[in-house]
Design an enzyme around this catalytic site. Structure first.
Site, PDB file in Angstrom:
ATOM      1  N   ASP A 141      25.155  -8.057 -26.250  1.00 50.89           N
ATOM      2  CA  ASP A 141      25.384  -6.802 -25.534  1.00 50.89           C
ATOM      3  C   ASP A 141      26.542  -6.054 -26.200  1.00 50.89           C
ATOM      4  O   ASP A 141      26.739  -6.152 -27.409  1.00 50.89           O
ATOM      5  CB  ASP A 141      25.677  -7.131 -24.053  1.00 50.89           C
ATOM      6  CG  ASP A 141      25.206  -6.033 -23.118  1.00 50.89           C
ATOM      7  OD1 ASP A 141      25.735  -4.918 -23.220  1.00 50.89           O
ATOM      8  OD2 ASP A 141      24.332  -6.289 -22.281  1.00 50.89           O
ATOM      9  N   HIS A 214      29.021  -2.233 -20.229  1.00 45.95           N
ATOM     10  CA  HIS A 214      27.684  -2.801 -20.029  1.00 45.95           C
ATOM     11  C   HIS A 214      27.675  -4.319 -20.243  1.00 45.95           C
ATOM     12  O   HIS A 214      27.137  -5.080 -19.429  1.00 45.95           O
ATOM     13  CB  HIS A 214      26.727  -2.090 -21.001  1.00 45.95           C
ATOM     14  CG  HIS A 214      25.277  -2.350 -20.769  1.00 45.95           C
ATOM     15  ND1 HIS A 214      24.624  -3.436 -21.286  1.00 45.95           N
ATOM     16  CD2 HIS A 214      24.345  -1.646 -20.087  1.00 45.95           C
ATOM     17  CE1 HIS A 214      23.344  -3.380 -20.940  1.00 45.95           C
ATOM     18  NE2 HIS A 214      23.148  -2.305 -20.212  1.00 45.95           N
ATOM     19  N   SER A 544      18.566  -3.583 -17.278  1.00 44.27           N
ATOM     20  CA  SER A 544      19.716  -4.261 -17.894  1.00 44.27           C
ATOM     21  C   SER A 544      20.429  -5.148 -16.882  1.00 44.27           C
ATOM     22  O   SER A 544      21.044  -6.130 -17.264  1.00 44.27           O
ATOM     23  CB  SER A 544      20.737  -3.234 -18.375  1.00 44.27           C
ATOM     24  OG  SER A 544      20.403  -2.753 -19.642  1.00 44.27           O
TER      25      SER A 544
END
Ligand SMILES: *[C@@H]1O[C@H](CO)[C@@H](O)[C@H](O)[C@H]1NC(C)=O
Ligand SMILES: *[C@@H]1O[C@H](CO)[C@@H](O)[C@H](O)[C@H]1NC(C)=O
Ligand SMILES: *[C@@H]1O[C@H](CO)[C@@H](O)[C@H](O)[C@H]1NC(C)=O
Ligand SMILES: *[C@@H]1O[C@H](CO)[C@@H](O)[C@H](O)[C@H]1NC(C)=O
Ligand SMILES: *[C@@H]1O[C@H](CO)[C@@H](O)[C@H](O)[C@H]1NC(C)=O
Ligand SMILES: *[C@@H]1O[C@H](CO)[C@@H](O)[C@H](O)[C@H]1NC(C)=O
Ligand SMILES: *[C@@H]1O[C@H](CO)[C@@H](O)[C@H](O)[C@H]1NC(C)=O
Length: 773
Positions: A141, A214, A544
Site C-alpha cells: 500500500d 491509505h 480498499s
C-alpha cells in the site's frame, strides 16, 4: 457478436477510467518505458553459472545503457528495466525470453466493525494461543504511520522465528519505527522513479512512511492492536481494533503520489514471499488482462503456491456490471458492504421539509436561522458548474450561502473545499443516478451533508422553484443499529467476470463503508492540501477498506488452523458467508434498492465466527490451478508466464473449468436460436455438469451432509448426485456432481441459485450464477 461488443465496450470504459486518472509521466529518458522481462530460467545456457549474470547479459545484448530496476526470483523469473519499444522488440527475440511486458499502473481502491462481525461477543471462540501472533499479514500500500497507537506492541511476544524480513530506513523512518507489532517495513520505488524521476523528499517520504493515510488505514484494519477510545472528532467512538489484533504486520510501500507501478508491486511480492508473510493484502487494482499479463495475478500465483493467501479489493467501479479487477481464481476478491452505523446530518429546508443525509463534519455549527440556498449550477458559468469543480463557483453568488453541489468527477471533500474557498457557508452534496441512494460520510472542511439521489432531486426542485430558498444543516452524531445492514455499496465492483466467465467473482463482501482505522499524521482526514487538521483515526470508504477486513479474518483462520491452505481458508470464508438478513430477506443492493445477486455479493457477507468451523471445505492445490490454466487453453509459454514450473498440459486429457474445485458456480449457457428469420430464440436445452470435491475439516466425528438446492426459476433444473455425503475421517474427501439443465433464454438473461450441504450443525453454501450469452 452483439454481446462481444458490449463486453469490449465495458472493457474500454474500464481502461478509459483508469487512464483518466493517470498523470503524465515526466519523460526522464526519451521514449524509454519500463518493461518487465519474464525469463525461462531453466533455459539458461551452460556458459552462465548465475542467472543474474545471464539476465544482465541478455539485457546488455539489446541495450548497453539500460539499467536493471529489479531482478525477481520468487514472483517471476526475470527483471524490470527501461527500454525503447525497439529494444523491447529485439529483446523478445533473444533465447530464454518468455515475455517482455510493458509496465502497468495500478491505483488504490479508495470501531465498530469487529462487533458488527460478531467478533467481540465470540472472542473466546478464537483460541488464545500463540498461533495467531505467529501469523504475519503483509500489506502492499502507501506505507505506514508507525506512531499510530494501533501499532502499540505492548504485551506481544518476540517476532515469529519464521520472519525473514527487514525494517528498511529512509526519510523519517528508522529502525525504532518497527517493533513486535509492526515487524517489517520496506519500500519499492525503482519503477516509480524510473517513470517519474527521483522522489522529491519534500513532497513524499522515500521510506516506508505513509504520507497518504491509505496504507495506515488498511494495515491497521487488517491487524491493528486494540485502541480504546478511538474516534474521528467524536464520531464512531469506541474501541478500534484490527481483525487479527494479535497478528503481526509487515508493510510494503508500493504506492506513491504518482501511482502504484507493477514493477514495484512485483518486487514487493517477490520480497514478501522471501520474508515469509502468511497473508498478503492488496487494496489496489489496474486494468484487467489475461493472467499471464497481469503482474498482480502472476505474483499472487507464486505467493499462493507457497501457502500465502492473497486478498485483493474488487474495485470501486460499481454498480456497472463487468467492473471487477483482481479476478484470478487464486486471489480472494473482496467487494464492499455497509455497516449498521450511520452519521446523520439533516438538510432542513425553508419549506419545512427535512431530508436525511450523512456527515462527519466537526466545527463551528451553522447559525440557528435558515441561510440562503443556491444551486451550484446557478452560481457558475462553467458547463459542469453543478459539480463544484475547482475555480468554477462565482464568489458573489455563493458568499454566505449554502450551496447544493452534485456528486461526481472530483472528490466529495474537494467540492466542500471549493464552496468554502468561494465564501460559501455550507454545502449539501446530492447524489445523481450514478450513486443512487448510497451515502458516504466525509469529514468536510465546512458544514456539509451528503444526501441520496431522491432527496437531492427534491431539494434541487425546491431551490429552482422557490423564489427565496433557504436551508440549514443539523448534525446528529453517530447512530447505531441501522437496518437493513449490510447492503452492497453502490461503488463495489460487480460481476460477471470479464476474464473467466466460468469463475464467479467477487468471492464475498465485507465492511467497506465509513470504516474507522488508523491514519497518517502527514495529512488531514480529507487528504486535501488545504486541510490543516491532523487525526489519529479516520473514517473512509472503498473496497480498499473491505479487502483488509478479509485479510485480517484470513489471518485469524490461519492462526486457528495452521495446516489450512489459502484455498481452504477462502472456502471457509465463502461457504459460511450469509446472503440474507435475519428476516430471511436477501441482502439489498443500495444501487438498485433491490435484492443483490451473486454478481454483487459473491458468496455473501463474511461471517468469521461461522468460518472458524465450516465443517467442509473446497480445497485446491497448485496442480488444480495449473489444470485450470490448461482448461483456459493457455499455451505452454503462457502457463510458464503465470506459474513458471515447466508444466505441460496432457493432450490426452480434457480439462474443464466446470470441474475446477471452486466454492461457487458460474454457468454460462449459449442462447440457442432456431429457424425463425426474425431471430427470436425458441426452446432448446443445455445440460452442463460441474464436479466438486469437499474435504472434511470437522475432525474424525465427521458427519452426514444432505444437499438442498434452491433453483432460480422453472427454466433451470439443478440436480446433485449423490445428494448425501458421509464423512467419517478427518480430511476425508467426497465428490459430487451438479447437473444444470436449462432451456434457452434470451442472451444477457441471468438467473441465480444456491446449493447448501448441511449436517445439522454446519451449512456449507455455494452461490450459483447462470447467464445466457
Ligand atoms: C518528517 O517528520 C517531521 C516531524 O514529524 C516533519 O516535520 C517533516 O515534515 C517530515 N518530513 C517528511 C519529508 O515527511
Ligand atoms: C428531521 O427528521 C429527523 C428524522 O425524521 C428528525 O430526527 C429531526 O429531528 C428532524 N429535524 C427537524 C428540524 O425537523
Ligand atoms: C438554474 O439552473 C437551472 C438548471 O441548471 C435552470 O433551469 C434555471 O433556469 C437556472 N436559474 C437561474 C435563476 O439561473
Ligand atoms: C458569467 O457569465 C455572465 C453572463 O455571461 C457574465 O456577466 C459574468 O461576468 C460571468 N462571470 C464570470 C465570473 O465569469
Ligand atoms: C479450449 O479448447 C476446447 C477445444 O477446442 C474448447 O472446447 C474450449 O471451449 C476451450 N476453452 C476455453 C476456455 O476457451
Ligand atoms: C520445458 O522443458 C523442456 C525439456 O526439458 C524444454 O525444452 C522447454 O524449453 C521447457 N519449457 C519451458 C517453458 O520451460
Ligand atoms: C419468430 O419466429 C418463430 C419461428 O419461426 C415464431 O414461432 C415466432 O412467433 C416469431 N416471433 C415473432 C415475434 O414474430
Amino acid at each position: 457478436m452483439g454481446d462481444f461488443k458490449v463486453l469490449s465496450f465495458m472493457f474500454l470504459i474500464l481502461v478509459v477510467m483508469l487512464l483518466g486518472v493517470c498523470h503524465v509521466p515526466v519523460a526522464a529518458e526519451q521514449k524509454k518505458k519500463t518493461y518487465i522481462v519474464h525469463m525461462v530460467k531453466n533455459q539458461m545456457p551452460a556458459s552462465f553459472d548465475d542467472h543474474n549474470i545471464w539476465y544482465d547479459s541478455s539485457l546488455k545484448s539489446v541495450s548497453e545503457s539500460a539499467a536493471m530496476l529489479y531482478t525477481y526470483d520468487n514472483a517471476i523469473h526475470g527483471f524490470a528495466t527501461r527500454l525503447t519499444a525497439q529494444e523491447a522488440e529485439s529483446l523478445r527475440n533473444q533465447p530464454g525470453i518468455l515475455f517482455v511486458l510493458p509496465e502497468m499502473k495500478y491505483e488504490l481502491h479508495t470501531t465498530r466493525t469487529p462487533s458488527f462481525l460478531r467478533l467481540e461477543e465470540n472472542a473466546n471462540l478464537f483460541p488464545v494461543t500463540d498461533s495467531e501472533s505467529d501469523v504475519i499479514v503483509g500489506v502492499l500500500d502507501t506505507g505506514v504511520w508507525p506512531e499510530s497507537k494501533s501499532f502499540d506492541d505492548t504485551g506481544m511476544g518476540p517476532v515469529p522465528a519464521s520472519w525473514k524480513g527487514a525494517c528498511e530506513t529512509g526519510t523519517n523512518f528508522t529502525l525504532k519505527n518497527c517493533n513486535r507489532k509492526l515487524i517489517g517495513a520496506r519500500y519499492f520505488s525503482a519503477g516509480y522513479e524510473a517513470a517519474f524521476g527521483p522522489i522529491d523528499v519534500s513532497k513524499e517520504s522515500k521510506s516506508p512512511r505513509d504520507d497518504d493515510g491509505h496504507g495506515t488505514h488498511t494495515s491497521t484494519t487488517a491487524a491493528g492492536a486494540d485502541v480504546p477510545g478511538a474516534s474521528l472528532f467524536g464520531y464512531a467512538s469506541g474501541l478500534a481494533r484490527g481483525m487479527a489484533n494479535r497478528a503481526r504486520v509487515a508493510v510494503y510501500k508500493v504506492c506513491w503520489i504518482g501511482g502504484c507501478f507493477s514493477s514495484d508491486i512485483l518486487a514487493a511480492i517477490d520480497k514478501a514471499i522471501d520474508d515469509n508473510v502468511n497473508i498478503l493484502s492488496l487494496s489496489l487494482g489496474g486494468g484487467i488482462s489475461d493472467y499471464y499479463r497481469d503482474n498482480v495475478a502472476i505474483g499472487a500465483f507464486s505467493a499462493t503456491t507457497k501457502g500465502i493467501l492473497v486478498s485483493c479489493s474488487a474495485g470501486n467501479a460499481g454498480p456497472n456490471a463487468f467492473s471487477l479487477s483482481n479476478v484470478a481464481p487464486w486471489i480472494t476478491t473482496v467487494g464492499a458492504g455497509t455497516l449498521d452505523r450511520d452519521f446523520p446530518a439533516f438538510a432542513s429546508l425553508g419549506n419545512g421539509k427535512n431530508f436525511s443525509g450523512v456527515s462527519l463534519f466537526k466545527g463551528d455549527p451553522l447559525p440557528e436561522k435558515l441561510l440562503p440556498f443556491v444551486y451550484a449550477g446557478n452560481a457558475s458559468n462553467a458547463t459542469n458548474g453543478n459539480l463544484c469543480m475547482t475555480g468554477t463557483l462565482i464568489p458573489e453568488m455563493v458568499k454566505g450561502k449554502i450551496v447544493l453541489c452534485d456528486r461526481g468527477l472530483n472528490a466529495r471533500v474537494q467540492k466542500g473545499a471549493v464552496v468554502k474557498a468561494a465564501g460559501g457557508a455550507g454545502m449539501v452534496l446530492a447524489n445523481t443516478a450514478a450513486n443512487g441512494e448510497e451515502l458516504v460520510a466525509d469529514a468536510h472542511l465546512l458544514p456539509a451533508t451528503a444526501v441520496g439521489q431522491e432527496s437531492g432531486d427534491a431539494i434541487r426542485d425546491y431551490i429552482l422553484s422557490d423564489p427565496n430558498p433557504t436551508v440549514t444543516i443539523l448534525f446528529e452524531g453517530t447512530k447505531l443499529g441501522i437496518e437493513p445492514s449490510p447492503v452492497v455499496a453502490a461503488f463495489s465492483s460487480r460481476g460477471p467476470n470479464l476474464i473467466t466467465p466460468g469463475i464467479l467473482k467477487p468471492d464475498l463482501i465485507a465492511p467497506g463503508v465509513n470504516i474507522i482505522a488508523g491514519w497518517t499524521g502527514a495529512v488531514g482526514p480529507t487528504g486535501l492540501a488545504e486541510d490543516p487538521r491532523r487525526v489519529e483515526f479516520n473514517i473512509i470508504s472503498g473496497t480498499s477498506m473491505s479487502c483488509p477486513h478479509v485479510s485480517g479474518l484470513a489471518a485469524l483462520l490461519k492462526g486457528a488452523h495452521q495446516d489450512w491452505s489459502p484455498a481452504a481458508i477462502r472456502s471457509a470464508l465463502m461457504t459460511t458467508a450469509y446472503t440474507v438478513y435475519k428476516n430471511g430477506q436477501t441482502i439489498l443492493d443500495i444501487a438498485t434498492g433491490k435484492a443483490s445477486t451473486p454478481y454483487d455479493h459473491g458468496a455473501g457477507h463474511v461471517d468469521p465466527v461461522s468460518a472458524l468451523n465450516p465443517g467442509l471445505v473446497y480445497d485446491l492445490t497448485t496442480e488444480d490451478y495449473l489444470n485450470f490454466l490448461c482448461a483456459l487453453n493457455y499455451t505452454s509459454s503462457e502457463i510458464y508466464g503465470v506459474a513458471r514450473g515447466n508444466y505441460s498440459c496432457d493432450s490426452s486429457k480434457t480439462y474443464s473449468i466446470n470441474d475446477f474445485n471452486y466454492p461457487s458456480f458460474s454457468v454460462t449457457l449459449e442462447t440457442q436460436v432456431f429457424g425463425g428469420s426474425n431471430g427470436t430464440s425458441t426452446s432448446g436445452n443445455s445440460v452442463v455438469k460441474h464436479t466438486r470435491t469437499l474435504t472434511n475439516v470437522a475432525g474424525s466425528s465427521g458427519g452426514t451432509y444432505k444437499v438442498s438446492i434452491s433453483s432460480p426459476s422453472p427454466s433451470v433444473k439443478i440436480s446433485v448426485e449423490p445428494d448425501t455425503l458421509t464423512f467419517t475421517k478427518d480430511n476425508e474427501k467426497q465428490s459430487y456432481t451438479v447437473t444444470f439443465s436449462a432451456s434457452s433464454m434470451p442472451s444477457n438473461t441471468n438467473e441465480f441459485g444456491r446449493i447448501e450441504w448441511s449436517d445439522g450443525k454446519h451449512v456449507v453454501g455455494s452461490p450459483i450464477a447462470i447467464s445466457w450469452v
